[in-house]
Scaffold this active site. Sequence first.
Site, PDB file in Angstrom:
ATOM      1  N   ASP A 134      -8.033  -4.981   0.551  1.00  0.00           N
ATOM      2  CA  ASP A 134      -8.598  -5.830  -0.502  1.00  0.00           C
ATOM      3  C   ASP A 134      -8.355  -7.311  -0.266  1.00  0.00           C
ATOM      4  OD1 ASP A 134      -9.938  -4.052  -2.064  1.00  0.00           O
ATOM      5  OD2 ASP A 134      -8.222  -3.542  -3.303  1.00  0.00           O
ATOM      6  N   HIS A 163       0.856  -1.192   0.000  1.00  0.00           N
ATOM      7  CA  HIS A 163       0.000   0.000   0.000  1.00  0.00           C
ATOM      8  C   HIS A 163       0.884   1.232   0.000  1.00  0.00           C
ATOM      9  CE1 HIS A 163      -3.147   2.851   1.108  1.00  0.00           C
ATOM     10  NE2 HIS A 163      -3.986   1.941   0.661  1.00  0.00           N
TER      11      HIS A 163
HETATM   12  N1  ACO Z   1       3.521  -8.073  -4.581  1.00  0.00           N
HETATM   13  C1  ACO Z   1       4.833  -8.148  -4.784  1.00  0.00           C
HETATM   14  N2  ACO Z   1       5.671  -7.088  -4.716  1.00  0.00           N
HETATM   15  C2  ACO Z   1       5.125  -5.911  -4.416  1.00  0.00           C
HETATM   16  C3  ACO Z   1       3.749  -5.750  -4.186  1.00  0.00           C
HETATM   17  C4  ACO Z   1       2.945  -6.894  -4.266  1.00  0.00           C
HETATM   18  N3  ACO Z   1       1.628  -6.827  -4.047  1.00  0.00           N
HETATM   19  N4  ACO Z   1       3.488  -4.465  -3.899  1.00  0.00           N
HETATM   20  C5  ACO Z   1       4.660  -3.827  -3.965  1.00  0.00           C
HETATM   21  N5  ACO Z   1       5.650  -4.702  -4.278  1.00  0.00           N
HETATM   22  C6  ACO Z   1       7.061  -4.407  -4.409  1.00  0.00           C
HETATM   23  C7  ACO Z   1       7.328  -3.649  -5.714  1.00  0.00           C
HETATM   24  O1  ACO Z   1       7.586  -4.543  -6.771  1.00  0.00           O
HETATM   25  C8  ACO Z   1       8.525  -2.839  -5.327  1.00  0.00           C
HETATM   26  O2  ACO Z   1       9.625  -3.699  -5.276  1.00  0.00           O
HETATM   27  P1  ACO Z   1      11.084  -3.222  -5.699  1.00  0.00           P
HETATM   28  O3  ACO Z   1      11.402  -2.074  -4.754  1.00  0.00           O
HETATM   29  O4  ACO Z   1      11.894  -4.428  -5.512  1.00  0.00           O
HETATM   30  O5  ACO Z   1      10.943  -2.750  -7.117  1.00  0.00           O
HETATM   31  C9  ACO Z   1       8.235  -2.441  -3.893  1.00  0.00           C
HETATM   32  O6  ACO Z   1       7.400  -3.488  -3.373  1.00  0.00           O
HETATM   33  C10 ACO Z   1       7.513  -1.104  -3.773  1.00  0.00           C
HETATM   34  O7  ACO Z   1       6.285  -1.195  -4.492  1.00  0.00           O
HETATM   35  P2  ACO Z   1       5.624  -0.068  -5.353  1.00  0.00           P
HETATM   36  O8  ACO Z   1       4.701  -0.696  -6.340  1.00  0.00           O
HETATM   37  O9  ACO Z   1       6.682   0.845  -5.875  1.00  0.00           O
HETATM   38  O10 ACO Z   1       4.824   0.693  -4.211  1.00  0.00           O
HETATM   39  P3  ACO Z   1       3.704   1.753  -4.449  1.00  0.00           P
HETATM   40  O11 ACO Z   1       3.523   2.472  -3.190  1.00  0.00           O
HETATM   41  O12 ACO Z   1       3.972   2.533  -5.685  1.00  0.00           O
HETATM   42  O13 ACO Z   1       2.430   0.833  -4.794  1.00  0.00           O
HETATM   43  C11 ACO Z   1       0.601  -0.613  -4.624  1.00  0.00           C
HETATM   44  C12 ACO Z   1       1.445   0.469  -3.918  1.00  0.00           C
HETATM   45  C13 ACO Z   1       0.230  -0.140  -6.029  1.00  0.00           C
HETATM   46  C14 ACO Z   1      -0.678  -0.824  -3.834  1.00  0.00           C
HETATM   47  C15 ACO Z   1       1.428  -1.899  -4.707  1.00  0.00           C
HETATM   48  O14 ACO Z   1       1.762  -2.332  -3.409  1.00  0.00           O
HETATM   49  C16 ACO Z   1       0.701  -2.995  -5.462  1.00  0.00           C
HETATM   50  O15 ACO Z   1       0.776  -3.036  -6.689  1.00  0.00           O
HETATM   51  N6  ACO Z   1      -0.031  -3.904  -4.753  1.00  0.00           N
HETATM   52  C17 ACO Z   1      -0.821  -4.907  -5.404  1.00  0.00           C
HETATM   53  C18 ACO Z   1      -2.159  -4.325  -5.876  1.00  0.00           C
HETATM   54  C19 ACO Z   1      -3.132  -4.122  -4.738  1.00  0.00           C
HETATM   55  O16 ACO Z   1      -3.258  -4.957  -3.846  1.00  0.00           O
HETATM   56  N7  ACO Z   1      -3.830  -3.002  -4.801  1.00  0.00           N
HETATM   57  C20 ACO Z   1      -4.846  -2.645  -3.793  1.00  0.00           C
HETATM   58  C21 ACO Z   1      -4.436  -1.394  -3.073  1.00  0.00           C
HETATM   59  S1  ACO Z   1      -5.389  -1.151  -1.634  1.00  0.00           S
HETATM   60  C22 ACO Z   1      -6.867  -0.523  -2.121  1.00  0.00           C
HETATM   61  O17 ACO Z   1      -6.995   0.018  -3.198  1.00  0.00           O
HETATM   62  C23 ACO Z   1      -8.035  -0.641  -1.118  1.00  0.00           C
END
Ligand code: ACO
Length: 361
Positions: free
Chosen positions: A304, A253
């Site tokens: 979620d 998140h």
């Molecule tokens: N699974 C695996 N790796 C992940 C996940 C995940 N769910 N989420 C983040 N990471 C990793 C990224 O690949 C990144 O790794 P790196 O530094 O090695 O490149 C690191 O964690 C940081 O992640 P970002 O995507 O840059 O973080 P950001 O804050 O931009 O994104 C987000 C947040 C979009 C929610 C992300 O965690 C994600 O894609 N999660 C999965 C989708 C999801 O569950 N969305 C629901 C959000 S909650 C809601 O809307 C109620």
Amino acid sequence: MAENGLLEVPRGLDKVVVDTTSIAATDKDGWLIYRGYKATELAAKLHFEKAAYLVVYGSIPNDAKLKRFSSFLESNSSIDGATDEVIGLLPMDAKVIDGVRSVVSMLPLRQKKPDMQMLEMAAKMPRIISNCYRAKRSMKPLGCIEGNYAERFYYLLTGKEDVESARYFERLLILYMEHEFNASTFALRVTASTLADPQAAFTTALATIKGPLHGGANAEILNYMLKMKRKSEAVELVDRKLGNKEKIMGFGHRIYKTMDPRAQFIKGQLRTLSKSRKMGKLLEMAEAVEKEMWVKKGLPANLDFYAAIYMYLLGIDEAFYTPIFAAARSFGWAAHYMEQVANNKLIRPDSRYTGRTGLKL
Ligand code: ACO
């Protein structure tokens, strides 16, 4: 500071404050608050209408105001025959969320004032969602039942009049309702800042919430959770997905880096729900995946993740998950639309050009 006096901010506006809001925030202890109250406490103690009024208007309503607000939602919840005909014309393979977006964009509105139009669209969401789903499955629209917002909505999703399940459902709706400058709300505020009408702003938000990094995540969680047979498979699942550099939906998140309080609240609710439904195995497996994700990647479960399992146990079809999130969030969108236009400044950032220059024809 970049050239020309421009301020360069991190990509994705990560940790950037772009404006003020008095609607919601995450406080210093990591709790999500709506208008000063913990969202989880509101979910535990209030009905949806009261929490929605609070989010939209900023204070807990007295009985008379609550009655007026609740009857506004009920009396504006239906759609006309022409709108139902449009629903019938949607492509057979249209996702419910796509149908909802298309229908909302052309919905005839009875209300004239912008704030009332936002609430009218919010009020109609359960009916539009239900009819979009049923039309594509050659099912007749469901009728109306007596009851509060959550009871009516639950009926429109499942065809069941079940007060206990509706109360469980209501708690999730309250937690989905608002989250300050999340992507769909921010997109709505961008559209509102151009002084486009409420319908345009609402449609923008609906388009944005669809994405799997935002509201689309909840629809993908059962895909992997229901394939698991036992909790020992959690390690393998997490290793495989991380090994393939896949994102595991329901984790991570932008704001919550160690704990999403909404996810933990719903997990608590799931404990009682799964006991009463005798379906504890799914929760056990979910907790194993949560533990493994924390160990392997240091990422917490977000709302979620547990919401998907919760809705599954409540007998709600997966096709509804993202639209349900949108319906609940539409009350947050209403509050943000009003806040944006009340003190408007066009949202129009700059960019740093990395293309070629000086070319001649
Ligand atoms: N699974 C695996 N790796 C992940 C996940 C995940 N769910 N989420 C983040 N990471 C990793 C990224 O690949 C990144 O790794 P790196 O530094 O090695 O490149 C690191 O964690 C940081 O992640 P970002 O995507 O840059 O973080 P950001 O804050 O931009 O994104 C987000 C947040 C979009 C929610 C992300 O965690 C994600 O894609 N999660 C999965 C989708 C999801 O569950 N969305 C629901 C959000 S909650 C809601 O809307 C109620």
